[in-house]
Design a protein around this motif. Structure first.
Motif, short mmCIF file in Angstrom:
data_model
loop_
_atom_site.label_atom_id
_atom_site.label_comp_id
_atom_site.label_asym_id
_atom_site.label_seq_id
_atom_site.Cartn_x
_atom_site.Cartn_y
_atom_site.Cartn_z
N MET A 1 9.35 -16.65 -10.68
CA MET A 1 8.58 -17.84 -10.30
C MET A 1 9.49 -19.05 -10.08
SD MET A 1 5.64 -17.65 -9.48
CE MET A 1 5.63 -15.97 -8.92
N GLY A 2 10.58 -19.14 -10.81
CA GLY A 2 11.51 -20.24 -10.61
C GLY A 2 12.09 -20.21 -9.20
N PHE A 3 12.49 -19.03 -8.77
CA PHE A 3 13.07 -18.91 -7.43
C PHE A 3 12.00 -19.18 -6.37
CE2 PHE A 3 15.90 -16.14 -10.00
CZ PHE A 3 17.05 -16.86 -9.80
N GLY B 1 14.59 -22.27 1.97
CA GLY B 1 14.15 -21.75 0.67
C GLY B 1 15.04 -20.62 0.21
N MET B 2 15.43 -19.78 1.15
CA MET B 2 16.33 -18.67 0.80
C MET B 2 17.64 -19.22 0.25
SD MET B 2 15.79 -16.03 3.97
CE MET B 2 16.42 -14.56 3.22
N VAL B 3 18.15 -20.26 0.93
CA VAL B 3 19.44 -20.83 0.51
C VAL B 3 19.32 -21.44 -0.89
CG1 VAL B 3 21.15 -22.60 1.00
CG2 VAL B 3 20.20 -21.23 2.86
N PHE B 4 18.22 -22.19 -1.12
CA PHE B 4 18.02 -22.80 -2.44
C PHE B 4 18.04 -21.73 -3.53
CE2 PHE B 4 15.68 -27.07 -1.55
CZ PHE B 4 16.74 -27.44 -0.74
N ALA B 5 17.20 -20.71 -3.32
CA ALA B 5 17.09 -19.67 -4.34
C ALA B 5 18.41 -18.94 -4.52
CB ALA B 5 15.98 -18.69 -3.96
N ALA B 6 19.08 -18.71 -3.40
CA ALA B 6 20.36 -18.00 -3.48
C ALA B 6 21.37 -18.82 -4.28
CB ALA B 6 20.90 -17.72 -2.07
N GLY B 7 21.36 -20.13 -4.07
CA GLY B 7 22.28 -20.98 -4.81
C GLY B 7 22.04 -20.90 -6.31
N ALA B 8 20.77 -21.02 -6.71
CA ALA B 8 20.45 -20.93 -8.14
C ALA B 8 20.85 -19.56 -8.67
CB ALA B 8 18.97 -21.18 -8.36
N ALA B 9 20.57 -18.52 -7.88
CA ALA B 9 20.88 -17.17 -8.33
C ALA B 9 22.39 -16.98 -8.49
CB ALA B 9 20.34 -16.15 -7.33
N TYR B 10 23.15 -17.62 -7.61
CA TYR B 10 24.60 -17.47 -7.70
C TYR B 10 25.10 -18.03 -9.03
CZ TYR B 10 29.53 -17.84 -6.62
OH TYR B 10 30.89 -17.70 -6.67
N VAL B 11 24.60 -19.22 -9.37
CA VAL B 11 25.06 -19.84 -10.61
C VAL B 11 24.67 -18.98 -11.82
CG1 VAL B 11 24.80 -21.86 -12.09
CG2 VAL B 11 24.97 -22.14 -9.62
N ILE B 12 23.40 -18.58 -11.86
CA ILE B 12 22.94 -17.76 -12.97
C ILE B 12 23.69 -16.43 -13.04
CG2 ILE B 12 20.95 -16.29 -13.57
CD1 ILE B 12 20.92 -18.95 -14.79
N ILE C 1 13.07 -13.73 -2.61
CA ILE C 1 11.99 -14.33 -3.41
C ILE C 1 11.79 -15.80 -3.00
CG2 ILE C 1 11.25 -14.93 -5.74
CD1 ILE C 1 12.96 -12.54 -6.70
N GLY C 2 12.91 -16.49 -2.77
CA GLY C 2 12.81 -17.89 -2.32
C GLY C 2 12.08 -17.99 -1.00
N LEU C 3 12.37 -17.05 -0.10
CA LEU C 3 11.68 -17.01 1.19
C LEU C 3 10.18 -16.88 0.97
CD1 LEU C 3 11.55 -16.45 4.32
CD2 LEU C 3 11.88 -14.06 3.74
N ALA C 4 9.80 -15.93 0.10
CA ALA C 4 8.38 -15.73 -0.17
C ALA C 4 7.78 -16.99 -0.77
CB ALA C 4 8.20 -14.54 -1.11
N GLY C 5 8.56 -17.67 -1.61
CA GLY C 5 8.05 -18.91 -2.21
C GLY C 5 7.76 -19.97 -1.16
N ALA C 6 8.69 -20.10 -0.20
CA ALA C 6 8.48 -21.07 0.88
C ALA C 6 7.26 -20.69 1.70
CB ALA C 6 9.73 -21.13 1.75
N MET C 7 7.11 -19.40 1.95
CA MET C 7 5.95 -18.94 2.73
C MET C 7 4.65 -19.22 2.00
SD MET C 7 7.65 -15.38 4.03
CE MET C 7 6.15 -14.65 4.64
N LEU C 8 4.69 -19.01 0.68
CA LEU C 8 3.48 -19.24 -0.12
C LEU C 8 3.05 -20.70 -0.03
CD1 LEU C 8 1.50 -18.10 -2.23
CD2 LEU C 8 3.12 -18.77 -3.99
#
Lengths: 337, 445, 226
Positions: free
Chosen positions: B66-68, B175-186, B327-334
C-alpha cells in the motif's frame, strides 16, 4: 539553580516517566516476539492481535469482577482479571499452534511461509476480536488515578513545574520488572527454561539430548500468550483499549526486537526502552526546557521540536533502518535465548 | 478423463468462470456495477502482478504494497493537478531551497562516509551524525516558514503547491519511478539480510509513506484530500451534451445519463486492459528468458546460485525495484480511476494482505494465476459484503428483528470479511499452496 | 547394515561393532561412508537392510532420542555444543533425560576434563576448539552411556590438543564405556584402537586390531600414506 531543577522536572515528567511506561509495554511485547523467533524461528506478525485478544478477555474478566463488586482499589481491577486473560490467550495460542502452525512445522516450511501464515492468523484473530468486542474504544481502568499529581508535587517541593505519576504508569513499570525478573529466572534457573534455551541455540543437539520439541513449543506459546496479555493489558490500562491500536504497535515492537537482536530476550527489553525513549524524546517540544536553561530573557518562538508527533512511528523505523545498516544482528548480537 | 481435461484447459476455463461471474453481476446488479468491479479487478491484477514478480519470481516478501501504491497516487496528484501559483509564490522558493539542502546533505554524507568511514567507522559515524544534524536544522529553517505560508493560501480549496498540470496518464510512469526509488532505498538496506527483515522494513516504509502523505499538507493536502483530478477519458457531462453520444445511446436503447457513466467506465477498462496486456507480454517474456530462469533458480536455491557466482542480492534488488514499480503504476492508475487522492484510504496492512492473498490463491510464480487471483479475490471482496449480510439475515431470520445477537451479527458482518480472507489464506497455504493456476515447471516423475 | 540417503546406498553390508571398555575406530578415504555408518548406528538414517544390536537387544527401529535413553551417547562432528549456554548448562542439558541427581556425573566430567571446571560459568561458544570438544564429549557422557559414538572428535584441533583428547578418550574407555569413533587422523587413532575398521565405498575392507592394521602393509600403503 531552580531553573535547572525545573528543567529537569519537565524532562522527567514528559519524557522519563512516559518513556519508562511505554518502554515497558514495548519490552514485554518484544519479549514475546523474540521468544517465538528464538524457538519457532519466524517473525510473528500475529503478536499484536494476540495482545488485543488477551486484553479483551481481561476486560471481560474486569467487567465481571466489577459487576460482582470485587475491587482491589487503589489498584485497577484488571490486574485481578489478568490470569483469566492469560488463560484465554494461551488457550488460543495453543489451539492455533495445533491447527495451523504444527502442520507447517512438520513439513519444515521456510520461515517466510510461517511469516505469511502468521499474517493470516493476524487477520483471523483481529476479526475475532472485532467480532466479539467491536472495533471501538473500551476504558476498563478503575482505582486511583494518580499516585501523586503534578499539583501535589508542586505543593510539596515549591517548584514551578510538577511531576505526576499515574497509577497506570507505576503499575506498568512494576509489573514489567516483576515479569522480566520471573522470565529470566525461568530461562536461566529452571530445567525447562534451560531446555528452551538449548532448543533455541541448537535444535539438533537438543533433540539428541532428549529434549522434547513438542513440549518446548508448547511452553513457548504459553509464555508468549502470557506476555502478550500482560503487555496488552498494561498498554490498554495506560492508554485505552482499541483493537486498531494494537496493529499500530507491531512496528515499534518489531523494531525493539531487532534493535536488541532478534532471539535475545535481554536485547528485546533494551530495545523496547531504546525505541520508547527515542520516540518520545524526538517528538517532544523542548520549548519549556530551553526557556529554563537559556539566559533569562531568552524565549524561543518555535516549539523546539525535532519531529512532529505525527511521525512517532517514523522514529522506530529510522532506528530500525540504522540498526539494519550498521549492525544487522542487533546491539546484543551473538546471544540467543 | 474430466480431471485431465480440466487440467489441460485450466487457465481458459478459470478465466471463463471469472468472466461469467462478471456477466452475472452485470445482468443482476447492472452493467455499471459490473464495470466498476472489473476496473478495480484490473488494477488489483496489476498490483498482484507486481507482488508476484517479487514473491513468485524471487521469493521476496513485501508487506508495504500500500505504501508503494500511495506513492503512485501521489504521482498522479503532482503530475496532473494545476499548479497553485499563489502558493508557489508564497513558499515555493523556501521549499526548493529546503530540498536542495536535503540533497546536499545526502551528498555530503556520502562523500564524508567515503572519506572518513573507510578509515575509522567511529569517526565516520560522528561525521555523519554532525552533517545530518546540521543539514536537518538548516532544512527545517527554510522549510517550516514556507510550509506555513503555503498552507495558509486559501486552505479550504488549495493550501498546497498543486501539481504540474500535465496529462494524468503521464503520472503512471512517474508513479513507477517514485515507487522504484523507495524500493531501491529499502532494498539496499534490507535485502541480503534475513528474509523477514525485508518484510518488517517494507511494513515500516509503507507506514511512513502513509504518515507522510497524511501530514505534509503543503504537498498532498493531507486528510483534506485532493479532489477533481483531471481524467484521461471524457467526462459524463460532456458526453451527455454531445449529439453523437445522444445518438449513440439511443441506438443502444439506453438513457443518456446511464450510457455516459457506463461509457466512461468502459473507456477506463479499455485503458487498463492495454496496460495489463503490455505488462503481461513483458513479464511472460521475461519469465521465459534466461534472466527469468536465473531468477527462479536463485529463488529455489540461493546457496547454489551464489556458489555459481550469481550476485543474489543484486538480482533481488533488481526484481524488488521492478515489482514495486509495477505496484506504483497500479497505485497511480487507482488514483486516476478514483479521480481523487484520499490519503486516509490507504490501510497499510489490510489491503496489502488482500493483494498477497490474490497472488497466493492465484498461483505464485505464474503471471496468469496472479492476474486471475486479482480478479477473483477482488470480486469476492466486493461481493462478500452483500453475500455476508444476506447470509446473516437468512441465518438469523427466526430471531426477533431487534434481538441483540442478530443486531450484533449484522453490525459485525463487515469485520468478518478480513477474517474470512485470513481463513481462506490459511486454508490455501495448507491444502493448495500452488494456487489456482500453478507455476509451470518441468514435470517431475 | 545397508543404507543411504535417497536412492543410492552409501553403506553396503557394512559391519561394525564394539565391546565394553574397547575403542573401535572407523577409518577410510573421503566418501567411504564413515560418518554415514556412524549416523546409521545412531538411527539418524533409515536402514534398508541389517540391524543394530545393543546389549543383545534389537534397536534398529528406535529413534535417536530413544537410543540415548537406552545408553548410547553421540557427539556430532560440528555444532556439538550449545554455544550460548555455559559449560555447566551444557552438561546439564546432556543429562536432560535423567531424573536422578546429576551432580556426581558433573564432578566426574570435571575430573576427566579439569579445564572445564575452571570455565564452568563461561558460555561454551567462547571456548577454544579443543575445549569445546571436551564440552561436547562431556555433554554426551552425562547420560552415563554404555557406548559413546564420536564423529571426528579431533577435527580442526591442533596436534597437541589431539593427543590430549585421545588420552581422555582412553580414560573414558577404561571406565567401561565402549567407544566407537570415526577419525580422519587414521594413524594416531589406530594407535589407540582396540579394533579398527577400514571402510571403502561403504563396505568393510579390513577389520582387525588397531595394531595389526597399522602393521598391515596394504593398509599402510593405501590409507596411511606409506
Amino acid at each position: 539553580m531552580t531553573d535547572f531543577i525545573n528543567a529537569l522536572i519537565v524532562l522527567a515528567n514528559f519524557i522519563l516517566v512516559p518513556a519508562l511506561t511505554y518502554g515497558s509495554q514495548l519490552a514485554l511485547g518484544a519479549l514475546g516476539v523474540t521468544l517465538v523467533y528464538g524457538v519457532l524461528r519466524f517473525s510473528n506478525f500475529a503478536h499484536g492481535e494476540m495482545m488485543a485478544f488477551g486484553t479483551m478477555i481481561t476486560i471481560f474478566g474486569t467487567w465481571g469482577l466489577q459487576a460482582l463488586g470485587v475491587s482491589i482499589a487503589p489498584l485497577p481491577t484488571a490486574l485481578l482479571a489478568l490470569p483469566l486473560g492469560i488463560a484465554g490467550a494461551v488457550a488460543l495460542s495453543l489451539i492455533l499452534d495445533k491447527t495451523v502452525y504444527k502442520y507447517h512445522r512438520q513439513r519444515k516450511a521456510s520461515p517466510v511461509i510461517f511469516l505469511i501464515v502468521s499474517i493470516g492468523l493476524m487477520f483471523f484473530i483481529g476479526g475475532l476480536v472485532r467480532f466479539i468486542i467491536g472495533p471501538g474504544d473500551q476504558i476498563f481502568f478503575d482505582g486511583t488515578r494518580f499516585i501523586f499529581s503534578a499539583r501535589d508535587f508542586k505543593r510539596a517541593t515549591g517548584l514551578d513545574e510538577g511531576l505526576a505519576l499515574k497509577m497506570t504508569q507505576a503499575v506498568t513499570i512494576i509489573t514489567a520488572i516483576i515479569v522480566v525478573a520471573a522470565m529470566f529466572w525461568f530461562l536461566n534457573k529452571t530445567r525447562t527454561g534451560k531446555s528452551m534455551r538449548a532448543f533455541s541455540d541448537n535444535e539438533n543437539l537438543a533433540l539428541l539430548s532428549g529434549i522434547n520439541p513438542d513440549r518446548v513449543v508448547m511452553i513457548t506459546w504459553i509464555l508468549v500468550g502470557a506476555l502478550a496479555t500482560i503487555a496488552g493489558t498494561l498498554y490498554g490500562l495506560d492508554k485505552s483499549f482499541k483493537p486498531f491500536s494494537f496493529m499500530q504497535l507491531l512496528l515499534p515492537i518489531f523494531a525493539a526486537a531487532i534493535v536488541g537482536g532478534v532471539g535475545n530476550p535481554l536485547g528485546a527489553i533494551a530495545g523496547g526502552y531504546v525505541i520508547a525513549f527515542s520516540e518520545i524524546a524526538v517528538t517532544f517540544a523542548y520549548k519549556k526546557v530551553v526557556t529554563y536553561l537559556g539566559p533569562d530573557s531568552f524565549q524561543p518562538d518555535s516549539l523546539v521540536q525535532l519531529l512532529g508527533t505525527d511521525y512517532k512511528i517514523a522514529v522506530s523505523f529510522i532506528i530500525l533502518v540504522i540498526v539494519l545498516i550498521v549492525r544487522p544482528t542487533g546491539i546484543f548480537s551473538g546471544k540467543t535465548l | 478423463m474430466n480431471q485431465t481435461f480440466f487440467n489441460q484447459y485450466r487457465t481458459p476455463i478459470l478465466y471463463s468462470v471469472m468472466a461469467l461471474l462478471l456477466v452475472i453481476v452485470g445482468v443482476g446488479q447492472g452493467w455499471s456495477v459490473a464495470f466498476t468491479i472489473l476496473n478495480l479487478c484490473l488494477i488489483s491484477a496489476i498490483m498482484s502482478l507486481g507482488v508476484n514478480m517479487q514473491w513468485g519470481y524471487a521469493g521476496l516478501f513485501n508487506v508495504g504494497v500500500m505504501g508503494f501504491a500511495a506513492l503512485g497516487g501521489l504521482a498522479a496528484v503532482l503530475v496532473s493537478m494545476p499548479p497553485v501559483e499563489e502558493a508557489r509564490a508564497a513558499g515555493g522558493q523556501g521549499i526548493l531551497v529546503g530540498l536542495l539542502i536535503l540533497i546536499a546533505t545526502i551528498f555530503v554524507s556520502i562523500l564524508a562516509w567515503k572519506q572518513f568511514g573507510a578509515k575509522s567507522k567511529k569517526t565516520g559515524y560522528w561525521m555523519l551524525f554532525v552533517i545530518i544534524a546540521v543539514g536537518y536544522a538548516l532544512m527545517r529553517l527554510f522549510f517550516l516558514p514556507s510550509v506555513e505560508a503555503i498552507e495558509a493560501v486559501n486552505p479550504s480549496v488549495t493550501g498546497y503547491l498543486g501539481g504540474l498540470g500535465l496529462p494524468i496518464i503521464l503520472s503512471w510512469p512517474v508513479g513507477m519511478v517514485f515507487a522504484a526509488g523507495a524500493a531501491y532505498v529499502i532494498g539496499k538496506v534490507a535485502l541480503g539480510l534475513r528474509s523477514d527483515y525485508l518484510a518488517i522494513a517494507t511494513l515500516g516504509i509503507s507506514e511512513i509513506v502513509l504518515y507522510f502523505i497524511k501530514n505534509e499538507e503543503w504537498l498532498t493536502r493531507g486528510v483534506k484530500n485532493v479532489n477533481g483530478l483531471p481524467r484521461p477519458v471524457p467526462y459524463e457531462v460532456d458526453l451527455q451534451q454531445a449529439t453523437w453520444f445522444q445518438q449513440f445511446a439511443a441506438d443502444w436503447g439506453m438513457e443518456v445519463a446511464e450510457a455516459s457513466s457506463l461509457f466512461v467506465k468502459v473507456c477506463y477498462a479499455g485503458l487498463f486492459i492495454v496496460v495489463i496486456a503490455i505488462l503481461m507480454y513483458l513479464s511472460e517474456t521475461a519469465l521465459k528468458s534466461p534472466w527469468g530462469r536465473m531468477m527462479r533458480a536463485i529463488r529455489d536455491n540461493e546457496v547454489a546460485a551464489a556458489a555459481m557466482g550469481k550476485d543474489v542480492v543484486k538480482r533481488h534488488l533488481t526484481i524488488f525495484v521492478i515489482g514495486s514499480a509495477v505496484i506504483g503504476l497500479a497505485g497511480a492508475m487507482l488514483t486516476t480511476l478514483d479521480g481523487q487522492f484520499t490519503p486516509v484510504g490507504y490501510q497499510p496492512l489490510r489491503f496489502t494482505f488482500l493483494i498477497w492473498v490474490m497472488v497466493i490463491i492465484g498461483g505464485s510464480g505464474n503471471n496468469w494465476g496472479a492476474v486471475l487471483g486479482g480478479f477473483f479475490i477482488w470480486f469476492f471482496w466486493i461481493e462478500a459484503e452483500p453475500i455476508g449480510l444476506w447470509l446473516v439475515d437468512t441465518l438469523t431470520s427466526f430471531m426477533e428483528p431487534t434481538h441483540w445477537l442478530r443486531l450484533h451479527l449484522m453490525d459485525s458482518a463487515a469485520h468478518m470479511r478480513l477474517m474470512t480472507v485470513g481463513i481462506v489464506l490459511l486454508i490455501a497455504l495448507r491444502y493448495a499452496p500452488e494456487g489456482l493456476i500453478p507455476e509451470r515447471t518441468a514435470r517431475k516423475h | 547394515m545397508t543404507g543411504g540417503y535417497g536412492a543410492a546406498d552409501i553403506l553396503k553390508e557394512c559391519t561394525i561393532g564394539v565391546d565394553r571398555g574397547e575403542i573401535a575406530v572407523i577409518v577410510g578415504p573421503n566418501g567411504a561412508g564413515k560418518s554415514t555408518a556412524m549416523k546409521a548406528t545412531f538411527g539418524m538414517l533409515p536402514l534398508r537392510e541389517g540391524q543394530v544390536m545393543f546389549d543383545g537387544e534389537d534397536i534398529t527401529h528406535l529413534k535417536p532420542e530413544e537410543r540415548v535413553v537406552k545408553g548410547m551417547g553421540f557427539v556430532p562432528q560440528t555444532h556439538n555444543v550449545f554455544t550460548s549456554m555455559t559449560v555447566e548448562e551444557n552438561l546439564e542439558m546432556g543429562a536432560f533425560i535423567r531424573e536422578d541427581d546429576i551432580s556426581d556425573s558433573i564432578e566426574q566430567v570435571y575430573e576427566l576434563f579439569p579445564i572445564l571446571k575452571e570455565k564452568r560459568r563461561q558460555p561454551a561458544g567462547e571456548l577454544s576448539g579443543g575445549q569445546r570438544q571436551q564440552v561436547a564429549v562431556g555433554r554426551a557422557m552425562m547420560t552415563q552411556p554404555k557406548v559413546l559414538l564420536l564423529d571426528e572428535p579431533t577435527a580442526g584441533v591442533s596436534p597437541i590438543v589431539m593427543d590430549e583428547l585421545f588420552d581422555r578418550i582412553i580414560e573414558i574407555a577404561r571406565t567401561g564405556v565402549a567407544i566407537l569413533m570415526v577419525e580422519q587422523n587414521a594413524k594416531q587413532a589406530l594407535e589407540i584402537a582396540d579394533k579398527g575398521y577400514v571402510l571403502v565405498q561403504g563396505s568393510n575392507r579390513f577389520t582387525d586390531t588397531g595394531e595389526a592394521l597399522l602393521a598391515n602393509p596394504d593398509v599402510r600403503r593405501s590409507f596411511l600414506g606409506g
